[in-house]
Write an enzyme that holds these catalytic residues in place. Sequence first.
Site, PDB file in Angstrom:
ATOM      1  N   SER A  17      13.947  11.355  10.742  1.00 44.32           N
ATOM      2  CA  SER A  17      14.728  10.404   9.940  1.00 44.32           C
ATOM      3  C   SER A  17      14.172  10.333   8.526  1.00 44.32           C
ATOM      4  O   SER A  17      13.086  10.848   8.233  1.00 44.32           O
ATOM      5  CB  SER A  17      14.694   9.001  10.574  1.00 44.32           C
ATOM      6  OG  SER A  17      13.387   8.455  10.504  1.00 44.32           O
ATOM      7  N   ILE A  19      13.106  10.560   4.670  1.00 49.08           N
ATOM      8  CA  ILE A  19      12.737  11.659   3.784  1.00 49.08           C
ATOM      9  C   ILE A  19      12.319  12.887   4.587  1.00 49.08           C
ATOM     10  O   ILE A  19      12.655  14.015   4.231  1.00 49.08           O
ATOM     11  CB  ILE A  19      11.622  11.213   2.817  1.00 49.08           C
ATOM     12  CG1 ILE A  19      12.178  10.180   1.827  1.00 49.08           C
ATOM     13  CG2 ILE A  19      11.032  12.400   2.062  1.00 49.08           C
ATOM     14  CD1 ILE A  19      11.134   9.511   0.962  1.00 49.08           C
ATOM     15  N   SER A 144       2.708   7.917  -2.177  1.00 48.20           N
ATOM     16  CA  SER A 144       3.599   6.872  -2.685  1.00 48.20           C
ATOM     17  C   SER A 144       3.038   6.316  -3.990  1.00 48.20           C
ATOM     18  O   SER A 144       1.814   6.244  -4.174  1.00 48.20           O
ATOM     19  CB  SER A 144       3.733   5.740  -1.669  1.00 48.20           C
ATOM     20  OG  SER A 144       4.369   4.612  -2.250  1.00 48.20           O
ATOM     21  N   TYR A 168      -1.408   0.089   3.456  1.00 46.23           N
ATOM     22  CA  TYR A 168      -0.560   1.249   3.163  1.00 46.23           C
ATOM     23  C   TYR A 168      -0.918   1.833   1.792  1.00 46.23           C
ATOM     24  O   TYR A 168      -1.055   3.055   1.644  1.00 46.23           O
ATOM     25  CB  TYR A 168       0.908   0.824   3.203  1.00 46.23           C
ATOM     26  CG  TYR A 168       1.895   1.921   2.912  1.00 46.23           C
ATOM     27  CD1 TYR A 168       2.171   2.909   3.854  1.00 46.23           C
ATOM     28  CD2 TYR A 168       2.578   1.971   1.689  1.00 46.23           C
ATOM     29  CE1 TYR A 168       3.091   3.912   3.594  1.00 46.23           C
ATOM     30  CE2 TYR A 168       3.496   2.968   1.422  1.00 46.23           C
ATOM     31  CZ  TYR A 168       3.751   3.946   2.379  1.00 46.23           C
ATOM     32  OH  TYR A 168       4.661   4.946   2.106  1.00 46.23           O
ATOM     33  N   LYS A 172      -2.379   5.572   0.999  1.00 44.41           N
ATOM     34  CA  LYS A 172      -1.725   6.517   0.096  1.00 44.41           C
ATOM     35  C   LYS A 172      -2.672   6.981  -1.009  1.00 44.41           C
ATOM     36  O   LYS A 172      -2.585   8.125  -1.464  1.00 44.41           O
ATOM     37  CB  LYS A 172      -0.450   5.895  -0.472  1.00 44.41           C
ATOM     38  CG  LYS A 172       0.632   5.673   0.590  1.00 44.41           C
ATOM     39  CD  LYS A 172       1.058   6.995   1.202  1.00 44.41           C
ATOM     40  CE  LYS A 172       1.929   6.891   2.404  1.00 44.41           C
ATOM     41  NZ  LYS A 172       2.336   8.186   2.963  1.00 44.41           N
ATOM     42  N   THR A 203      15.109   4.281   2.928  1.00 47.34           N
ATOM     43  CA  THR A 203      14.882   4.956   4.204  1.00 47.34           C
ATOM     44  C   THR A 203      14.811   3.936   5.334  1.00 47.34           C
ATOM     45  O   THR A 203      14.624   2.739   5.088  1.00 47.34           O
ATOM     46  CB  THR A 203      13.553   5.736   4.171  1.00 47.34           C
ATOM     47  OG1 THR A 203      12.474   4.788   4.045  1.00 47.34           O
ATOM     48  CG2 THR A 203      13.505   6.701   2.996  1.00 47.34           C
TER      49      THR A 203
END
Length: 285
Positions: A17, A19, A144, A168, A172, A203
């Site tokens: 699913s 990207i 990101s 997160y 990244k 997304t």
Amino acid sequence: METQIAGKNCIVTGANSGIGYSIAEGLAQRGATVYLVCRNKERGEAALSEIQTRTGNENIYLEICDLSSVTEIKSLASRFSKKNVPVHVLVNSAGLIEQNHVTTSEGFELNFAVNVLGTYTMTELMVPLLEKASLDARVITVSSGVMYTTPLNTDLQYSAKFDGLEQYARNKRIQVALTETWADKYKNKGIGFYSMHPGWADTPGVAKSFPSFSKSFSGKLRTSEEGADTVIWLALQQKENLASGAFYFDRAEAPKHLAFAATSGSHALINSVVDSLNSMASLFV
């Protein structure tokens, strides 16, 4: 972007699913043999069937693997080793933003397990197969822009009061620093390493983790296809036109640090992080 890459083997994690799916479809459209690495068998099979139908490319295969599990990644790498095929492109696209503190069965915080430990283990274990395609081999890690907000931090499992978005962002940032490390470590192996920022795309992961953000910016975010564009561009370029270890955004090299963000010196900590990852994944011991 019209380059055809028939005969090249590409592995895309998180390919069912968002990207990841768009990356897999884009590579399949250009004739590549694509291996979809997915956690969920049903969703993976649906993605495989849809990509075959949409592209007319039958050389699409599904590999089931939970990327939060070092054990499962090692099993996947073992299966690929037995295939003994060169890997031309590895795309580390699988990513997670879990707002709550969740611990995996192996004892790791879930965001870290997928975004950092899983990405690191997958990449290191694929190096022998990437070497088989060394003149053209490359690893592309989907990071990101949120990493701009935080320096590299060695508190990998977030021992303080948990903040899923901050974790997160830390994850990244580590991916970008790891890409630098890999580029240096394997510079004589003929493998290129690149990290990239896809932009804010609409997304399923964003919708699930940030429902209010997703709703507020409905119609203003990038599509998954737009988010995948730079990854596909990186997969197709001649390697001499790219800088191994660099961070890319919209088909161009981008800075890794913002002015006054006090993040640039933090990458010096990456060797300590790598030591911890090797110990956690029982690599190189």
